[in-house]
Design an enzyme around this catalytic site. Sequence first.
Site, PDB file in Angstrom:
ATOM      1  N   GLU A 147      37.742 -21.582 -45.213  1.00 25.10           N
ATOM      2  CA  GLU A 147      39.268 -21.868 -45.188  1.00 25.10           C
ATOM      3  C   GLU A 147      39.890 -20.583 -44.723  1.00 25.10           C
ATOM      4  O   GLU A 147      41.048 -20.541 -45.312  1.00 25.10           O
ATOM      5  CB  GLU A 147      39.718 -22.479 -46.367  1.00 25.10           C
ATOM      6  CG  GLU A 147      39.056 -23.788 -46.852  1.00 25.10           C
ATOM      7  CD  GLU A 147      39.605 -24.236 -47.929  1.00 25.10           C
ATOM      8  OE1 GLU A 147      40.583 -23.709 -48.743  1.00 25.10           O
ATOM      9  OE2 GLU A 147      39.047 -25.679 -48.430  1.00 25.10           O
ATOM     10  N   GLU A 171      32.513 -28.722 -48.027  1.00 23.92           N
ATOM     11  CA  GLU A 171      33.225 -28.679 -49.457  1.00 23.92           C
ATOM     12  C   GLU A 171      33.890 -30.132 -49.791  1.00 23.92           C
ATOM     13  O   GLU A 171      34.547 -30.590 -48.699  1.00 23.92           O
ATOM     14  CB  GLU A 171      34.141 -27.693 -49.600  1.00 23.92           C
ATOM     15  CG  GLU A 171      34.592 -27.077 -51.018  1.00 23.92           C
ATOM     16  CD  GLU A 171      35.662 -26.190 -51.071  1.00 23.92           C
ATOM     17  OE1 GLU A 171      35.215 -24.871 -50.653  1.00 23.92           O
ATOM     18  OE2 GLU A 171      36.558 -26.220 -51.663  1.00 23.92           O
TER      19      GLU A 171
HETATM   20  C1  GAL Z   1      39.237 -25.136 -51.803  1.00 32.47           C
HETATM   21  C2  GAL Z   1      38.610 -23.908 -51.629  1.00 32.47           C
HETATM   22  C3  GAL Z   1      38.058 -23.765 -53.111  1.00 32.47           C
HETATM   23  C4  GAL Z   1      38.927 -24.268 -54.056  1.00 32.47           C
HETATM   24  C5  GAL Z   1      38.991 -25.504 -53.938  1.00 32.47           C
HETATM   25  C6  GAL Z   1      39.562 -26.222 -54.958  1.00 32.47           C
HETATM   26  O1  GAL Z   1      40.259 -25.634 -50.804  1.00 32.47           O
HETATM   27  O2  GAL Z   1      37.795 -23.637 -50.486  1.00 32.47           O
HETATM   28  O3  GAL Z   1      37.800 -22.214 -53.088  1.00 32.47           O
HETATM   29  O4  GAL Z   1      39.997 -23.386 -54.183  1.00 32.47           O
HETATM   30  O5  GAL Z   1      39.953 -25.812 -52.918  1.00 32.47           O
HETATM   31  O6  GAL Z   1      39.954 -27.563 -54.796  1.00 32.47           O
END
Ligand code: GAL
Length: 854
Positions: free
Chosen positions: A408, A522
Amino acid sequence: MSIMKKILFTLLLLIPVLTATARQRQLFDAGWLFILGDKPSMASPDYNDASWRHLNLPHDWAIEGDFRDGNPSGAGGGALPGGIGWYRKHLTISEEEASTLKTKKYWLAFDGVYMNSTVYVNGKEVGHRPYGYSSFQYDITPELKVGDNVIAVKVDNSDQPNSRWYSGCGIYRHVWLTTTSTLHFDHWGVQVVTNAKGDVVVNAKYTDESGSSLRPLLRSTVLDASQRVVATKEGSNATLKLHVSRPHLWSIANPYVYTVKTELVIGGRTVDEVCTTTGFRSFRFDAKTGFWLNGRNFKLNGVCEHHDLGALGAAFNEDAMHRKLTRLKEMGVNALRCTHNPPAPELLDMCDTMGIVVLDESFDMWRRKKTKNDYARFFDEWHERDLSDLVKRDRNHPSVIAWSIGNEVLEQWTSTGSDELTLEQANMILNAGHKVVNTDGLHPNSILTKHLAQIIRDNDPLPEGKEWKTSFRPVTAGCNEPDPGNLLFKSGAIDLIGFNYHHQWIKDVPKNFPGKPFFMSESVSALMTRGYYPQPSDTILMAPSRWDLPYTDPSMMCSAYDNTHAPWSATHEETWNAVKHTPYCFGQFIWTGFDYIGEPTPYGFPARSSYFGIIDLAGFPKDVYYMYQSEWTKKDVLHLFPHWNWLPGQTVDMWCYYNNADEVELYVNGKSQGVRRKSAPEPQEEWYRLHNRLCLDSTEFHVGWRVKYEPGEVKVVARKNGRVVRSEVIKTAGAPDHIRLVVDYDGRKLDKGIDRPMADGSKVSRQHLVFVNAEVVDKDGNVCPDADNQIFFSVDGATIAGVDNGSESSLERFKADNRRAMFGKCMVIVAPNEGAAVSLKARAVGLHDATINF
Ligand code: GAL
C-alpha cells in the site's frame, strides 16, 4: 626450478595459509550487557559496563515496559516504550587466535536490529544500518586484537512514531560470529537454482583476500534428506550445473528438502564451505486458472503475519514461531505473506520444511511516509541495499515463490505531496549508476516501481533456457488501489496483480488486467475478540462506520461471531466466498493469522493490540479458525459456539462450522432445535447485494439457530447418509472451582527441521519454550466462560518468559508471573533450564491450585 615445480612450491606454501580456517559459524547470542540510555562514550572499550544488565539475545526491551498512553509509539505502535539502548559484549582473542588474524576473517552478522543500529568494535565504527528488518554482516577482522575486544551496539528507536504496528526495540534476532579463511564465499554469495526436472545451477561469488593468485576449484554436492550424495560436480568456473535424477519434489504435503554443499577447494583441500537448503519444484501463476505447483492447481490459502511473538514481543524464538506456524498449518494455511518487511531467516527455514509457500515482502513505504519518522526518511539512500540484501538472503528458499516490493505504498497515486519524486529526482536517484530505466512517458512513481522490480530480477536471476521458466519468482505489491490507473500497475513491472481488500472489484480483473495472474494480497480485516458474544449476531457491524471516524464501545471488544469488520474490509465468509468461487483468483492472504501488538482498530488506547487475528495474541483460536479448517482441510470439523452460560430465557444465537457431513441438528437439553444444512454456493453478485444482512440459519460456510437459553446442555449432532458421525456438547458451567493446566506446545519435543548440523558438525543450541494454558473450570471440568481470576504462576527448573490472555486492551505486563484469565483462559510461556525437569504451579484466590510437570 621448472615452472611446474615453482607452481607446486607456491601451492604448498599457500595451503597452510588458506586452510588455516574452514568456515565456522557460531551463535553469538550469549553473554551480552545491556543498558537503556545513551552516552557516546558507551562505544569506547574503556567504558565501565560493570553495572550493566546481563542478558542473552534475542532481546526486546520495549516488551519489558509498561503500556502508556503517552509512549511516543502511540497505541498504533503498541503503546510500549522506545528510546536508545546499548549492548556490549566482550570477546577474548587468545595469542594463538591473534596470530591467525592475517589469515583468518571474523564476520559479525545480525539477523535484525530495530532500528538505526551502529556497531563498534574496540571503539571504531564498523557499520550502521537504519532499516530494522534487514539482516547484515560486518567484517570485524581489522579491529580485533589479542586480549579483550569490546563489541558495542547502539540501537536508536527514539524517533517515534516510525511504524504502523509494534516494532520492538533492540537486537531482537540472532547474532552470529563466523570465521573464514581469507579466501571465502561472499555473504549470501552462493545462489542455488533448481527446477522440477532435477537440474541444479550453483552460482558462487567469492573473494580472495589471501594475496595468492591461485584459482580455487568450486565443488558442489547435493545431499538428499538422509544425507546421501545424489549429485556432485566441480569446476573452475563460478557456475556449476548438476543433475539429480528423479528428484523428490517439494510440495505443501511433502516438503522434501535437499542440501547443497558448496566448497572452495585449493590443492585438494576445502578452504570454505556453505550449505544451502533447496527443493525441486515447478510453479506458475496463470491468469485464468491461478496457482500451479508441480502440475497441481490449488488456491493459496494464506495469512499475513507481523513479526511479533505476542508476550515475547519482537524477540525471536524458534519455538514460538514454530508454534504459530504449526497452528496455522493445522488450520489449512499453505501460504504466508511476511508483512510488511523481511522476516527472521529461521521463519523461512521452517516454511521450507513445513510446506508453506511464502510471499516475501520488503517495505511498507517507499519515499512517501505513513508515520512521521518511518523508513521513508532512509529510502533514497538505502532501498537498493535493503532490497537486494533481502533477495540475496532469501532466494535459495524453496518456500519463497514471489517477491513483494511494497505494501500500500502511497506512490500508487499521483499527489502534490511535498515528498513526491519529480522526474529529475527519479532519474538522479534511480538511474545514476544503474541500468537506465526507460522513462517513456511514465510517471516517476511507475519508474520507481520498475526500478525496484529490476533490483529483484538482478538479484534473483534464472539460468538461460525455457526449462527454468517454472522457477521464475514473480514480482508483486500489495495494492489498495484496484484501478488499472494505479501507478504501480501502470509501470508494467508488476507480474502478479495483488489487491488489498476491494473484493468487489474482482469481477473486473480480467477486463482491467488482461492476461495477468491475480490474487488478494491482503483480505478480510475482520474484527474479533475471542470469547465475546454480544447478541444478536446477524447484523453486520462496520467499526468504525467510516475509516476516519472514531469508534467507541465500553467493552473495548469486538464480537467473536464473524459479523464485524473495518470499513475497508469484509467478513471472513464474504471474502472467502469471493476468492473460492473465482477461478482466476489464485488465493488470498488474510489480515491476519494471529493478532499482533499495535494497530488496535477500531479502538484507541487502552486498546494496544489488534483484533484482526483468526487466533488471539496468546495463541487461542477464535471461532472462525474452524470455519477455515472446515473449508481448507480434510480434517473432520464440528465446532459449536458460543458457550452455554446465559440468563434463563435469554435469546442466544448458536453457530456451527462443520464439514464431512450432510446435516447438523441442535438439541437444547435433548429438545431438537431443528436440522440445518449449509447452503449451496451463492452467486457473488447476490452475495454482495446481501451485504449487511447476514443469514443466521445457513450460508455456504456456517449454520445457526436462534434459541432460548435454559441451563443444562446444548448439543450438536452431525450426520452423514443418515448416520451420526460426530457430536459436540457444551454444558452450563458451574461456579469456578479449580485451575486446569494443559501443555499447549512443548518446543523441546518437536523437530523444527532447522536443526541440521553446521558445516563443522556442531548444532546450534536454541532456547526452548513450553506454552501452557491455564483454564478456570468448575468442579466437573467445564471451562467457566466468564471467569477472570488473577492466576499466579511459579516454576521450578525454568523461568517464566511471558504471560498473556489474548485481551487486546489489558494493560497488564507481558513479562510477569501472573495474569488475569479472559473468558476463562490465560497462558504462560516457560523457558526450561537446559535438561531440567520442570514443575509449574498455578494459584488463584478462591480456586484450587494446579501443578503440572513436564
Ligand atoms: C491494510 C494494511 C495493513 C493493516 C490493515 C488493517 O490496509 O496493509 O498493514 O493496516 O490494513 O486492516
